[in-house]
Design a protein around this motif. Structure first.
Motif, PDB file in Angstrom:
ATOM      1  N   GLU A 106      -1.330   8.790  -0.847  1.00 26.08           N
ATOM      2  CA  GLU A 106      -1.565   9.451   0.436  1.00 26.08           C
ATOM      3  C   GLU A 106      -0.834   8.725   1.562  1.00 26.08           C
ATOM      4  O   GLU A 106      -0.156   9.363   2.385  1.00 26.08           O
ATOM      5  CB  GLU A 106      -3.060   9.510   0.750  1.00 26.08           C
ATOM      6  CG  GLU A 106      -3.370  10.287   2.024  1.00 26.08           C
ATOM      7  CD  GLU A 106      -4.852  10.449   2.271  1.00 26.08           C
ATOM      8  OE1 GLU A 106      -5.232  11.439   2.918  1.00 26.08           O
ATOM      9  OE2 GLU A 106      -5.634   9.588   1.825  1.00 26.08           O
ATOM     10  N   ALA A 107      -0.938   7.404   1.610  1.00 26.59           N
ATOM     11  CA  ALA A 107      -0.217   6.635   2.624  1.00 26.59           C
ATOM     12  C   ALA A 107       1.287   6.838   2.486  1.00 26.59           C
ATOM     13  O   ALA A 107       2.005   6.969   3.481  1.00 26.59           O
ATOM     14  CB  ALA A 107      -0.568   5.151   2.502  1.00 26.59           C
ATOM     15  N   ASN A 108       1.774   6.880   1.244  1.00 24.06           N
ATOM     16  CA  ASN A 108       3.190   7.100   0.990  1.00 24.06           C
ATOM     17  C   ASN A 108       3.643   8.471   1.496  1.00 24.06           C
ATOM     18  O   ASN A 108       4.710   8.601   2.108  1.00 24.06           O
ATOM     19  CB  ASN A 108       3.470   6.976  -0.513  1.00 24.06           C
ATOM     20  CG  ASN A 108       4.940   7.064  -0.843  1.00 24.06           C
ATOM     21  OD1 ASN A 108       5.529   8.137  -0.841  1.00 24.06           O
ATOM     22  ND2 ASN A 108       5.541   5.922  -1.145  1.00 24.06           N
ATOM     23  N   LEU A 151      -0.463   1.582   8.471  1.00 21.59           N
ATOM     24  CA  LEU A 151      -0.688   2.275   7.199  1.00 21.59           C
ATOM     25  C   LEU A 151      -0.990   1.277   6.091  1.00 21.59           C
ATOM     26  O   LEU A 151      -1.860   1.511   5.251  1.00 21.59           O
ATOM     27  CB  LEU A 151       0.540   3.110   6.838  1.00 21.59           C
ATOM     28  CG  LEU A 151       0.805   4.357   7.679  1.00 21.59           C
ATOM     29  CD1 LEU A 151       2.154   4.972   7.309  1.00 21.59           C
ATOM     30  CD2 LEU A 151      -0.303   5.391   7.515  1.00 21.59           C
ATOM     31  N   ASP A 152      -0.283   0.171   6.089  1.00 23.96           N
ATOM     32  CA  ASP A 152      -0.484  -0.853   5.064  1.00 23.96           C
ATOM     33  C   ASP A 152      -1.854  -1.509   5.196  1.00 23.96           C
ATOM     34  O   ASP A 152      -2.435  -1.962   4.202  1.00 23.96           O
ATOM     35  CB  ASP A 152       0.619  -1.914   5.171  1.00 23.96           C
ATOM     36  CG  ASP A 152       0.653  -2.837   3.965  1.00 23.96           C
ATOM     37  OD1 ASP A 152       0.797  -2.330   2.832  1.00 23.96           O
ATOM     38  OD2 ASP A 152       0.517  -4.056   4.149  1.00 23.96           O
ATOM     39  N   ASP A 186      -0.385   3.613  -2.842  1.00 19.70           N
ATOM     40  CA  ASP A 186      -1.286   4.645  -2.331  1.00 19.70           C
ATOM     41  C   ASP A 186      -0.485   5.924  -2.078  1.00 19.70           C
ATOM     42  O   ASP A 186       0.329   5.993  -1.162  1.00 19.70           O
ATOM     43  CB  ASP A 186      -1.944   4.150  -1.037  1.00 19.70           C
ATOM     44  CG  ASP A 186      -3.014   5.102  -0.518  1.00 19.70           C
ATOM     45  OD1 ASP A 186      -2.854   6.325  -0.687  1.00 19.70           O
ATOM     46  OD2 ASP A 186      -3.992   4.621   0.078  1.00 19.70           O
ATOM     47  N   TYR A 193       2.313  10.334   3.899  1.00 15.86           N
ATOM     48  CA  TYR A 193       2.342  10.400   5.361  1.00 15.86           C
ATOM     49  C   TYR A 193       3.485   9.565   5.934  1.00 15.86           C
ATOM     50  O   TYR A 193       4.066   9.926   6.971  1.00 15.86           O
ATOM     51  CB  TYR A 193       0.999   9.974   5.940  1.00 15.86           C
ATOM     52  CG  TYR A 193      -0.020  11.090   5.944  1.00 15.86           C
ATOM     53  CD1 TYR A 193       0.063  12.125   6.875  1.00 15.86           C
ATOM     54  CD2 TYR A 193      -1.051  11.132   5.003  1.00 15.86           C
ATOM     55  CE1 TYR A 193      -0.866  13.163   6.876  1.00 15.86           C
ATOM     56  CE2 TYR A 193      -1.983  12.169   4.999  1.00 15.86           C
ATOM     57  CZ  TYR A 193      -1.871  13.174   5.942  1.00 15.86           C
ATOM     58  OH  TYR A 193      -2.789  14.210   5.944  1.00 15.86           O
ATOM     59  N   ARG A 204       0.828  -1.210   0.000  1.00 14.87           N
ATOM     60  CA  ARG A 204       0.000   0.000   0.000  1.00 14.87           C
ATOM     61  C   ARG A 204       0.863   1.262   0.000  1.00 14.87           C
ATOM     62  O   ARG A 204       0.491   2.286  -0.591  1.00 14.87           O
ATOM     63  CB  ARG A 204      -0.944   0.006   1.213  1.00 14.87           C
ATOM     64  CG  ARG A 204      -1.888   1.223   1.233  1.00 14.87           C
ATOM     65  CD  ARG A 204      -2.753   1.216   2.480  1.00 14.87           C
ATOM     66  NE  ARG A 204      -3.740   0.164   2.454  1.00 14.87           N
ATOM     67  CZ  ARG A 204      -4.970   0.293   1.966  1.00 14.87           C
ATOM     68  NH1 ARG A 204      -5.352   1.444   1.448  1.00 14.87           N
ATOM     69  NH2 ARG A 204      -5.804  -0.708   1.991  1.00 14.87           N
ATOM     70  N   LEU A 205       2.014   1.193   0.647  1.00 17.65           N
ATOM     71  CA  LEU A 205       2.883   2.364   0.704  1.00 17.65           C
ATOM     72  C   LEU A 205       3.542   2.651  -0.640  1.00 17.65           C
ATOM     73  O   LEU A 205       4.092   3.737  -0.844  1.00 17.65           O
ATOM     74  CB  LEU A 205       3.956   2.169   1.776  1.00 17.65           C
ATOM     75  CG  LEU A 205       3.424   1.971   3.203  1.00 17.65           C
ATOM     76  CD1 LEU A 205       4.565   1.895   4.203  1.00 17.65           C
ATOM     77  CD2 LEU A 205       2.462   3.086   3.592  1.00 17.65           C
ATOM     78  N   ASP A 214      -6.318   5.314   8.891  1.00 15.67           N
ATOM     79  CA  ASP A 214      -6.239   6.714   8.478  1.00 15.67           C
ATOM     80  C   ASP A 214      -4.799   7.224   8.615  1.00 15.67           C
ATOM     81  O   ASP A 214      -4.271   7.324   9.721  1.00 15.67           O
ATOM     82  CB  ASP A 214      -7.169   7.551   9.351  1.00 15.67           C
ATOM     83  CG  ASP A 214      -7.349   8.969   8.825  1.00 15.67           C
ATOM     84  OD1 ASP A 214      -6.337   9.586   8.446  1.00 15.67           O
ATOM     85  OD2 ASP A 214      -8.488   9.456   8.809  1.00 15.67           O
ATOM     86  N   PRO A 215      -4.141   7.579   7.509  1.00 13.56           N
ATOM     87  CA  PRO A 215      -2.730   7.975   7.594  1.00 13.56           C
ATOM     88  C   PRO A 215      -2.497   9.276   8.342  1.00 13.56           C
ATOM     89  O   PRO A 215      -1.449   9.448   8.969  1.00 13.56           O
ATOM     90  CB  PRO A 215      -2.307   8.086   6.121  1.00 13.56           C
ATOM     91  CG  PRO A 215      -3.574   8.306   5.371  1.00 13.56           C
ATOM     92  CD  PRO A 215      -4.629   7.555   6.125  1.00 13.56           C
TER      93      PRO A 215
END
Length: 259
Positions: free
Chosen positions: A88-90, A124-125, A86, A92, A82-83, A129-130
């Motif tokens: 947004e996750a990346n 996060l993965d 995504d 944060y 996901r990092l 919510d990041p």
């Protein structure tokens, strides 16, 4: 050679095919390692030098605290998909790691923060919510950054229950009985104050699925940004990118509404 385990924070190009890899190690604190040939497509080091990867490798520690170590054969890696996928996750994750990097000295043993970051990347993965994950780090890292606001009790009476607001003048929360002592207090709503206090002491392992309204999230981010701007004087590039990203998202939402 030494077996080293750590979390890749970021990389910098060194020579055409070499990378400098910034790693928060489990045992030796923050270190920078030279990974020769890591940019080559055939390099075994390539997969182990991606940001936010948990990597175990055969390497050499620097002879001096400020020197370079060497990253040799990679033994094991853990990648959080996901990092990578995504944005947004990346973003944060980049904010969290940049704040950790700015908060501690080279080689300082910070196993607690290694464990916190390790759990945070898992959260996060998993899709938590990041912003909330990052907010916890932003608040708790104020202590090693030298600000350490008092978020537990009113500094005048020691009061821990009731209504509070954030006061830069008193470097922390003050009770409603002392609101008149600071006309520059932030006028926070009580839900924001609640999460500000809770996040200052929560263990990342206790974070599961925190439900927070958009209004409270904005209020919490506002006070955090205020403290970092006024009292810390630190704004990582990842923070500016996140602000731009949210601006793009708001523009897109408004565009769709007006179609």
């Amino acid at each position: 050679m030494t077996i080293i385990r750590g979390i890749v924070l970021y990389t910098r190009q060194y020579k055409d095919n070499d990378l400098l890899v910034r790693i928060l190690t489990e045992t030796y604190g923050m270190r920078t390692f030279l990974a020769r040939g890591a940019k080559k497509a055939t390099s075994k080091l390539s997969a182990g030098t991606q940001p936010y990867t948990i990597v175990t490798f055969d390497g050499a520690l620097p002879k001096r605290e400020t020197g370079l170590g060497y990253m040799n054969d990679v033994q094991d890696i853990k990648v959080y998909s996901r990092l990578i996928e995504d944005i947004e996750a990346n973003a944060y994750a980049a904010l969290i790691t940049s704040l950790i990097d700015a908060s501690f000295e080279e080689g300082e043993k910070i196993t607690r923060w290694y464990n916190q970051l390790y759990v945070a990347l898992q959260k996060l993965d998993e899709g938590l919510d990041p912003q909330i994950i990052a907010n916890i780090f932003e608040i708790q890292l104020l202590v090693p950054l030298g600000v350490a606001p008092n978020l537990r009790a009113d500094p005048i009476t020691g009061q821990v229950d009731g209504k509070f607001d954030y006061s830069e003048k008193y470097n922390g929360i003050i009770s409603e009985h002392h609101f008149n002592l600071d006309d520059q207090r932030l006028m926070l709503d009580q839900k924001t104050v609640f999460y500000l206090r809770q996040f200052s002491v929560i263990d990342m392992r206790q974070v599961h699925d925190i439900k927070m309204s958009a209004i409270t999230k904005r209020g919490l981010q506002r006070v955090i940004d205020y403290i970092y701007e006024k009292q810390v004087g630190l704004k990582p590039r990842a923070k500016s990118f996140i602000e731009q990203m949210h601006s793009w998202q708001n523009t897109l939402v408004n565009f769709r509404r007006n179609k």
